[in-house]
Enzyme design. Structure first.
Site, PDB file in Angstrom:
ATOM      1  CG  ASP A  85      -1.921  -0.876   1.381  1.00  0.00           C
ATOM      2  OD1 ASP A  85      -1.861  -1.683   0.153  1.00  0.00           O
ATOM      3  OD2 ASP A  85      -2.648  -1.106   2.157  1.00  0.00           O
ATOM      4  CG  ASP A 118     -11.407  -1.904  -0.591  1.00  0.00           C
ATOM      5  OD1 ASP A 118     -10.468  -2.457  -0.482  1.00  0.00           O
ATOM      6  OD2 ASP A 118     -11.302  -1.147  -1.497  1.00  0.00           O
TER       7      ASP A 118
END
Ligand code: 1PR
Length: 588
Positions: A285, A443
């Protein structure tokens, strides 16, 4: 990491790459099956004037018609000590000493370009004359008579056979993505080093071996059926897999092709490849911290800020360095998620593009990049389509792009109207680059309920009841990095994006992210049973046993982790050794 072979040895190829084909045991005259219209014959006369420029030449001619990520092939060629000359005209093909054709994109579009530019004819002439050639992926398929991809569409017609789509009705996921084993059926020289190890495939179409093409076939691969993994005839080679993405094994294949005289002995390495391996993926990330540096960060349930007074963005390292380390450690893929891409314009985020460029110079496994792939109008009123954003990522070294928020909006609209507009980012990018290049990142957040009928979305009975004893949950999709819940479930989203053209699903779970307590098996089972494209299980890995659990209890094709790798708690090799010990095939 493999060292580049000495340049001197490369020169021998060019001394030996004469017009004659008699030096090779398998260089009997070609039987032509070419069936496309020879409308452009102006290059025929050049057949006899093909040049071998000789020893000074350590140049590979690359046929790149601009349809996808060819940067990895370029990087691998340079890594092995060669310069690259790009084909601009058909004469460049005829004059090449060594031609690599990394076909990307769709069959019809590629044939169209080759025909319009007169390159189809030149390619056939070059190959008929047994000149050093390596076709990769679509570069293999185009040698056949035709393809069913958006067709039938005529190919170059050099090899008998039709390229058809994998059959997904027998339970095999399409696209065929990942590391699979080869079954060598004849000596191909360039495969001599790989022994029993996996190579990386990513494709939905394949050619089948038959009596008519058996003189060509050098290896097959099994995925539901036995398809052609490589062909070889004299100096002409083509492979369905991606050597430039197959780690050190792939580099050794390219080296054998580029330096045929330098590697005369067979050195097969140990390996136990027998089928499609489960993949272990390292995820980074990435975002800019408060000082303006691009860093690898990692959240707890998507919160990436430290719990200190400063509340700064957690900094776990530098993206290029970490990605390079994970490649050496044995990661089967590396993913970058630009986690603030939803609010920043990714093409303004030049460091991220630089990260991809630098990473792809030394990392020879697939790279995925996500974050901010959507239509965008900048401060000056300039409009950028999501396709342009994705194209820039592909040009910078990505093999796959991952779409998060924009895929949610597209799926919602599709479910509401039942109409595929063809205009969503998902549809456009998969149409141009193929669905194997498009990942949808989901997500979801778990929402507990008492009974499955409490919501209009697909719910599951959960293994661990909720805080108030709830026995069911549905998984609500979110956008903007988990900040906003949407009226759509992960199940509905997954099915919709598969129809819209997604080639793979990256399945996160906000509740499990960074917790180290294991993957959400209920969620991963739900989604991997619902779709026929590969599913990557993500979020929650804490120990090696979590990986074997997810592969044993669900149909996930890959498992992704971040925190345990960044904090060096669990090495990638330990995960793989554990998986092997528990009977799960992985690439070693
Ligand atoms: O919406 O198209 O711009 O894409 C944004 C992308 O960025 C999405 O793929 C989304 O998942 C990701 N993202 C956005 N915010 C965050 C965040 O963490 N604040 N990261 C985020 C998602 C989840 C995984 C993580 C696994 C494994 N991170 O990528 O790596 O959960 O972690 P673990 O092994 O440590 O448990 P768009």
């Amino acid at each position: 990491m493999e060292a580049a072979a000495p340049l001197a040895s490369s020169q021998s190829r060019f001394f030996s790459s004469s017009f004659s084909s008699s030096s090779s045991p398998s260089s009997t005259p070609f039987i032509l099956h070419r069936n496309f219209h020879r409308t452009n014959l102006k290059f025929k006369s050049r057949t006899l004037s093909i040049r071998c420029s000789g020893a000074a030449d350590n140049v590979v001619t690359l046929l790149d018609y601009g349809a996808g990520n060819v940067r990895s092939v370029r990087n691998a060629i340079r890594f092995l000590g060669f310069d690259i000359k790009d084909v601009q005209t058909p004469e460049d093909i005829l004059n090449a000493n060594c031609l690599i054709f990394p076909g990307v994109g769709a069959f019809a579009a590629a044939m169209d370009v080759l025909n319009k530019k007169g390159m189809a004819e030149a390619l056939c002439t070059y190959i008929e004359n047994d000149r050093p050639f390596l076709g990769i992926c679509l570069g293999l398929q185009l040698l056949f008579e035709s393809s069913e991809e958006n067709g039938p569409v005529r190919g170059l017609g050099l090899i008998p056979g039709v390229v058809g789509r994998f059959d997904s009705t027998n339970g095999f996921r399409v696209p065929h993505i990942g590391w699979n084993a080869l079954h060598t059926v004849k000596d191909s020289e360039i495969l001599d080093d790989i022994g029993n190890r996996h190579v990386y495939f990513v494709h939905s179409y394949r050619a089948m071996p038959s009596n008519d093409n058996k003189e060509w076939v050098s290896s097959t691969c099994n995925y539901g059926d036995n398809f052609i993994a490589s062909v070889r005839r004299g100096n002409v080679h083509a492979v369905q897999f991606h050597p430039e993405k197959s780690g050190d094994v792939g580099l050794s294949i390219l080296r054998r092709f580029l330096y045929p005289k330098s590697s005369t002995t067979k050195k097969p390495r140990e390996g136990r490849a027998s089928k499609l391996a489960k993949r272990v993926i390292a995820c980074l990330d990435v975002r800019t911290n408060d000082k303006g540096d691009l860093v690898v960060t990692k959240g707890d349930q998507y919160d990436v800020r430290e719990n200190t007074g400063e509340n700064e963005v957690r900094n776990l390292g530098k993206p290029v360095e970490l990605a390079g380390q994970y490649y050496l450690d044995g990661a089967d893929e590396v993913s970058f998620l630009n986690i603030t891409g939803f609010r920043d314009f990714p093409l303004g985020d030049l460091p991220m593009l630089e990260v991809l460029r630098y990473t792809s110079e030394n990392v020879f496994v697939p790279l995925t990049v996500g974050g901010g792939i959507r239509d965008f109008t900048d401060a000056n009123g300039r409009y950028y389509s999501s396709l342009e954003v994705a194209s820039e990522y592909f040009r910078s070294g990505a093999d796959k792009i991952s779409i998060g928020s924009d895929a949610v909006y597209a799926a919602e609209e599709y479910i509401r109207t039942g109409v595929k507009t063809g205009k969503t980012s998902l549809e456009q990018i998969s149409r141009v680059y193929g669905n194997q290049a498009v990942v949808v990142s989901i997500d979801p957040r778990r929402v507990y309920i008492n009974a499955p009928d409490d919501v209009e979305f697909k719910a599951v009975r959960v293994t661990n009841p909720g805080p108030n004893g709830e026995e069911y949950a549905w998984y609500q999709c979110t956008v903007n990095g988990g900040r906003e819940g949407r009226p759509i479930g992960a199940y509905e989203l997954a099915k919709a994006v598969e129809e819209l053209g997604a080639g793979e699903i990256l399945l996160n779970c906000i509740d499990c992210d960074g917790q180290g307590k294991g993957f959400d098996i209920d969620l991963i089972k739900l989604i991997s049973d619902a779709v026929s494209i590969p599913v990557i299980a993500s979020s929650g890995a804490g120990v090696v046993e979590h990986f074997s659990e997810v592969f044993k209890k669900t149909n996930a094709s890959a498992a992704l982790a971040a925190g345990i790798f960044h904090r060096k708690e669990v090495p990638i090799q330990s995960v793989k050794e554990h998986l092997l010990e528990t009977g799960i095939e992985v690439r070693m």
